[in-house]
Write an enzyme that holds these catalytic residues in place. Structure first.
Site, short mmCIF file in Angstrom:
data_model
loop_
_atom_site.label_atom_id
_atom_site.label_comp_id
_atom_site.label_asym_id
_atom_site.label_seq_id
_atom_site.Cartn_x
_atom_site.Cartn_y
_atom_site.Cartn_z
N TYR A 1 -47.44 -43.31 -26.15
CA TYR A 1 -46.32 -44.25 -26.03
C TYR A 1 -46.24 -45.16 -27.25
O TYR A 1 -45.17 -45.35 -27.85
CB TYR A 1 -46.51 -45.07 -24.74
CG TYR A 1 -45.34 -45.94 -24.35
CD1 TYR A 1 -44.31 -45.43 -23.56
CD2 TYR A 1 -45.27 -47.27 -24.75
CE1 TYR A 1 -43.25 -46.24 -23.17
CE2 TYR A 1 -44.21 -48.08 -24.37
CZ TYR A 1 -43.21 -47.56 -23.58
OH TYR A 1 -42.15 -48.36 -23.20
N SER B 1 -39.88 -50.89 -27.89
CA SER B 1 -40.75 -51.63 -26.97
C SER B 1 -41.55 -52.63 -27.80
O SER B 1 -41.69 -52.47 -29.02
CB SER B 1 -41.72 -50.65 -26.31
OG SER B 1 -42.75 -51.32 -25.61
P1 NAD Z 1 -37.18 -45.93 -15.86
O1 NAD Z 1 -38.27 -45.00 -15.45
O2 NAD Z 1 -36.61 -46.90 -14.87
O3 NAD Z 1 -35.96 -45.11 -16.46
C1 NAD Z 1 -36.16 -44.06 -17.33
C2 NAD Z 1 -34.89 -43.26 -17.42
O4 NAD Z 1 -35.13 -42.14 -18.27
C3 NAD Z 1 -34.47 -42.68 -16.06
O5 NAD Z 1 -33.07 -42.64 -15.98
C4 NAD Z 1 -35.05 -41.27 -16.13
O6 NAD Z 1 -34.39 -40.34 -15.27
C5 NAD Z 1 -34.81 -40.96 -17.57
N1 NAD Z 1 -35.61 -39.85 -18.08
C6 NAD Z 1 -36.96 -39.68 -18.00
N2 NAD Z 1 -37.29 -38.50 -18.55
C7 NAD Z 1 -36.14 -37.92 -18.98
C8 NAD Z 1 -35.83 -36.69 -19.63
N3 NAD Z 1 -36.78 -35.80 -19.93
N4 NAD Z 1 -34.55 -36.43 -19.90
C9 NAD Z 1 -33.57 -37.31 -19.57
N5 NAD Z 1 -33.81 -38.48 -18.98
C10 NAD Z 1 -35.08 -38.78 -18.68
O7 NAD Z 1 -37.77 -46.68 -17.14
P2 NAD Z 1 -37.32 -48.00 -17.90
O8 NAD Z 1 -38.42 -48.99 -17.74
O9 NAD Z 1 -35.93 -48.38 -17.59
O10 NAD Z 1 -37.42 -47.48 -19.40
C11 NAD Z 1 -36.32 -47.23 -20.23
C12 NAD Z 1 -36.75 -47.33 -21.67
O11 NAD Z 1 -37.19 -48.65 -21.94
C13 NAD Z 1 -37.91 -46.41 -22.03
O12 NAD Z 1 -37.71 -45.87 -23.32
C14 NAD Z 1 -39.10 -47.35 -22.02
O13 NAD Z 1 -40.12 -46.90 -22.85
C15 NAD Z 1 -38.45 -48.61 -22.55
N6 NAD Z 1 -39.18 -49.84 -22.25
C16 NAD Z 1 -39.44 -50.20 -20.96
C17 NAD Z 1 -40.12 -51.38 -20.72
C18 NAD Z 1 -40.42 -51.86 -19.34
O14 NAD Z 1 -41.18 -52.85 -19.21
N7 NAD Z 1 -39.87 -51.27 -18.29
C19 NAD Z 1 -40.54 -52.17 -21.79
C20 NAD Z 1 -40.26 -51.76 -23.07
C21 NAD Z 1 -39.58 -50.59 -23.29
#
Ligand code: NAD
Length: 261
Positions: A156, A143
């Site tokens: 985080y 991130s």
């Molecule tokens: P999201 O909530 O849409 O998806 C998260 C996914 O992880 C889902 O499929 C969920 O079921 C799964 N998950 C959660 N807990 C779990 C567990 N204990 N075991 C297995 N699966 C689990 O979130 P997202 O925004 O797509 O985030 C995905 C990644 O990207 C994360 O690591 C997040 O930190 C990172 N990220 C997101 C953003 C953003 O702006 N959305 C920015 C930077 C980084």
């Protein structure tokens, strides 16, 4: 179909960024293992849709990545289904927002377990096979918070900085073996994880959804626009091509200028 014959595991791919990356890898010809939580019927629709749309094999394993033995079960499932894991995308992640002195210890443990420790455990299990075959791609979804901090996101930010550090170590340990390990550092992506933060901002400040979205972007992301799961998917596919063979140990930003400030 540059990735035909390769097998990929994408953690947390039932939603958001992980789903975008799984679709992009499948679009490039890779067989994929999906993972994450959600409604069983919806997940099956996603799985079957990917298999049909892209003509690849797609399976699903519901491992809870907060548990090390379930991370192993996910790797074992991939090995049993496809005989190999060539590409591991460590993407699953959760967020909790609170100041340090109010941060529940249980939420700290959960964020560290899912966002950081699962990256270690998954990498630990797939590396021996990658080394044997002399090819592998480990892509950690860190991130902008792997590079800079924001208030109220202690677990985080600590986890994502940890992921960037772990990425560098794995890159050094695998240098010259045909394996690369990189972190992608996205800025804001409009997924359920971020929608929750927009809803909280709207509720706290009495804003409309559109106003809250604009305020969230305006505070951090100079482009004023969200990064998309499709853009991140294309970036992950690029990291699997021969053109990216010398990119390793890098924290690669796709953040609309967030960390340029
Ligand atoms: P999201 O909530 O849409 O998806 C998260 C996914 O992880 C889902 O499929 C969920 O079921 C799964 N998950 C959660 N807990 C779990 C567990 N204990 N075991 C297995 N699966 C689990 O979130 P997202 O925004 O797509 O985030 C995905 C990644 O990207 C994360 O690591 C997040 O930190 C990172 N990220 C997101 C953003 C953003 O702006 N959305 C920015 C930077 C980084």
């Amino acid at each position: 179909m540059t990735l035909k014959g390769k097998a990929a595991v994408v953690t947390g791919s039932t939603s958001g960024i992980g789903l975008g990356i799984a679709r992009a890898l499948a679009g490039a010809g890779a067989d994929v293992v999906l993972n994450g939580f959600g409604d069983a019927a919806e997940i099956e629709t996603i799985r079957a849709g990917i298999a049909t749309e892209f003509g690849v094999r797609a399976t699903y394993h519901g491992a809870d990545l907060s548990k090390p033995d379930e991370v192993k079960a996910l790797a074992d499932h991939a090995a049993a289904e496809f005989g190999r894991v060539d590409i591991l995308v460590n993407n699953a992640g959760i967020q909790h927002v609170a100041p340090v002195d109010e941060f529940p210890a249980e939420r700290w443990d959960a964020v560290i377990a899912i966002n950081l420790s699962s990256v270690f455990h998954g990498t630990h299990h797939v590396l021996p096979g990658m080394k044997q075959r002399g090819w592998g791609r480990i892509i950690n979804i860190a991130s902008a918070h792997g590079l800079v901090a924001s208030a109220n996101k202690s677990a985080y930010v600590a986890a994502k900085h940890g992921v960037v550090g772990l990425t560098k170590v794995v890159a050094l340990e695998t240098a010259g073996t045909g394996i690369t390990c990189n972190a992608i550092c996205p800025g804001w992506v409009l997924t359920p994880l971020v929608q929750k933060q927009i809803d909280a901002l709207a509720a706290n400040k009495g804003l409309s959804g559109d106003e809250a979205r604009a305020e969230l972007l305006g505070a951090k992301q100079p482009s004023g626009d969200f990064v998309t799961p499709e853009q991140l998917g294309a970036f992950a596919v690029f990291l699997c091509t021969p053109a990216a063979a010398q990119i390793t140990g890098s924290a690669l930003s796709m953040d609309g200028g967030w960390t340029a400030q």
